[in-house]
Motif scaffolding. Sequence first.
Motif, PDB file in Angstrom:
ATOM      1  N   HIS A 119      64.377 -73.166  -7.521  1.00 33.95           N
ATOM      2  CA  HIS A 119      63.576 -72.220  -7.981  1.00 33.95           C
ATOM      3  C   HIS A 119      62.073 -72.776  -8.560  1.00 33.95           C
ATOM      4  N   GLU A 124      63.726 -64.259  -7.477  1.00 29.89           N
ATOM      5  CA  GLU A 124      64.985 -64.674  -6.873  1.00 29.89           C
ATOM      6  C   GLU A 124      65.481 -64.015  -5.668  1.00 29.89           C
ATOM      7  N   GLU A 137      70.117 -65.477  -9.323  1.00 31.88           N
ATOM      8  CA  GLU A 137      69.252 -65.816 -10.784  1.00 31.88           C
ATOM      9  C   GLU A 137      69.524 -67.636 -11.041  1.00 31.88           C
ATOM     10  N   PRO A 138      68.447 -68.150 -11.203  1.00 36.04           N
ATOM     11  CA  PRO A 138      68.726 -69.517 -11.493  1.00 36.04           C
ATOM     12  C   PRO A 138      69.089 -69.529 -12.996  1.00 36.04           C
ATOM     13  N   GLY A 139      69.513 -70.611 -13.461  1.00 32.95           N
ATOM     14  CA  GLY A 139      70.119 -71.140 -14.662  1.00 32.95           C
ATOM     15  C   GLY A 139      68.812 -71.524 -15.622  1.00 32.95           C
ATOM     16  N   SER A 140      68.096 -72.238 -14.893  1.00 32.40           N
ATOM     17  CA  SER A 140      66.726 -72.660 -15.466  1.00 32.40           C
ATOM     18  C   SER A 140      65.756 -72.765 -14.494  1.00 32.40           C
ATOM     19  N   PRO A 141      65.041 -71.728 -14.185  1.00 34.51           N
ATOM     20  CA  PRO A 141      63.791 -71.574 -13.226  1.00 34.51           C
ATOM     21  C   PRO A 141      62.857 -72.562 -13.503  1.00 34.51           C
ATOM     22  N   GLY A 142      62.408 -73.467 -12.409  1.00 30.00           N
ATOM     23  CA  GLY A 142      61.233 -74.355 -12.618  1.00 30.00           C
ATOM     24  C   GLY A 142      59.719 -73.641 -12.485  1.00 30.00           C
ATOM     25  N   ALA A 153      58.895 -77.642 -17.104  1.00 26.90           N
ATOM     26  CA  ALA A 153      60.032 -77.236 -16.602  1.00 26.90           C
ATOM     27  C   ALA A 153      60.814 -77.895 -15.690  1.00 26.90           C
ATOM     28  N   GLU A 154      61.706 -78.371 -15.833  1.00 29.07           N
ATOM     29  CA  GLU A 154      62.436 -79.356 -14.764  1.00 29.07           C
ATOM     30  C   GLU A 154      62.955 -78.487 -13.649  1.00 29.07           C
ATOM     31  N   GLN A 158      70.201 -75.365  -7.319  1.00 22.28           N
ATOM     32  CA  GLN A 158      71.208 -74.519  -7.700  1.00 22.28           C
ATOM     33  C   GLN A 158      72.092 -74.317  -6.443  1.00 22.28           C
TER      34      GLN A 158
END
Length: 232
Positions: A119, A124, A137-142, A153-154, A158
């Motif tokens: 992402h 999403e 939904e991503p856990g940690s969107p880039g 943002a790394e 997913q």
Amino acid sequence: MYLPAESEARIGGDFYEALRTPYGTRILIGDVRGKGLPAVGATASLLSAFRELAYGEPSLTRAAEQLDAHAQRHIDALDGVPDPGTSQGRDAGALFTERFATALLVEFPTDASVARIVHCGHPEPYVVHAGEVRPCEPGSPGAPLGLGDLLEAELAAQTVPFGPGDRLVLYTDGFIEARDRRGRFHDLADQVRAHAGRPLEAMVAALRRDLLRHVRGDLGDDAALLALERLP
């Protein structure tokens, strides 16, 4: 499907590509922020870079990072533009904003019934499984492509189950930000649920009709949608 905005002045930069590579089928969908010819040029550049990376880079996350770096180089090319206070500088500053894009990179490996998704600041997708529709939904969107260094943002892949009969619906914000004449947003999730039981092509055709009916044929922005289904 790809639906351009009705007015030439409102042409955007939606894009998508699907490639069969040594690492499985790889998908890119995205939306360049901005309008007009600069957005079209940025779109062409990103697609060209993705086609090369999709075949040459084994890691989907690394491919996304290199695509981000490619977008950043286009921004860096604008260094030394005139002062933003001048009319020429304001025009150059407008070009600067065209050079980032929200995007999703998706990979369907040949050796596993999963989908890998990276992402990059993009809406999403929806997963359809056994008739149930849920957002992925991503856990940690880039960060969007071109803004990786600024937002720090790394990017991460997913992994979601994707077996026979499952579907993945990818889209750009033209499908969720479209408003009717009363100002109500188009509810894409609800429409995907309504048509999830149809054959894939019929579902996509119905989603197209629903969007155009919602806006009465007057799109304010480009809209792209890509639906995929894993066959037995």
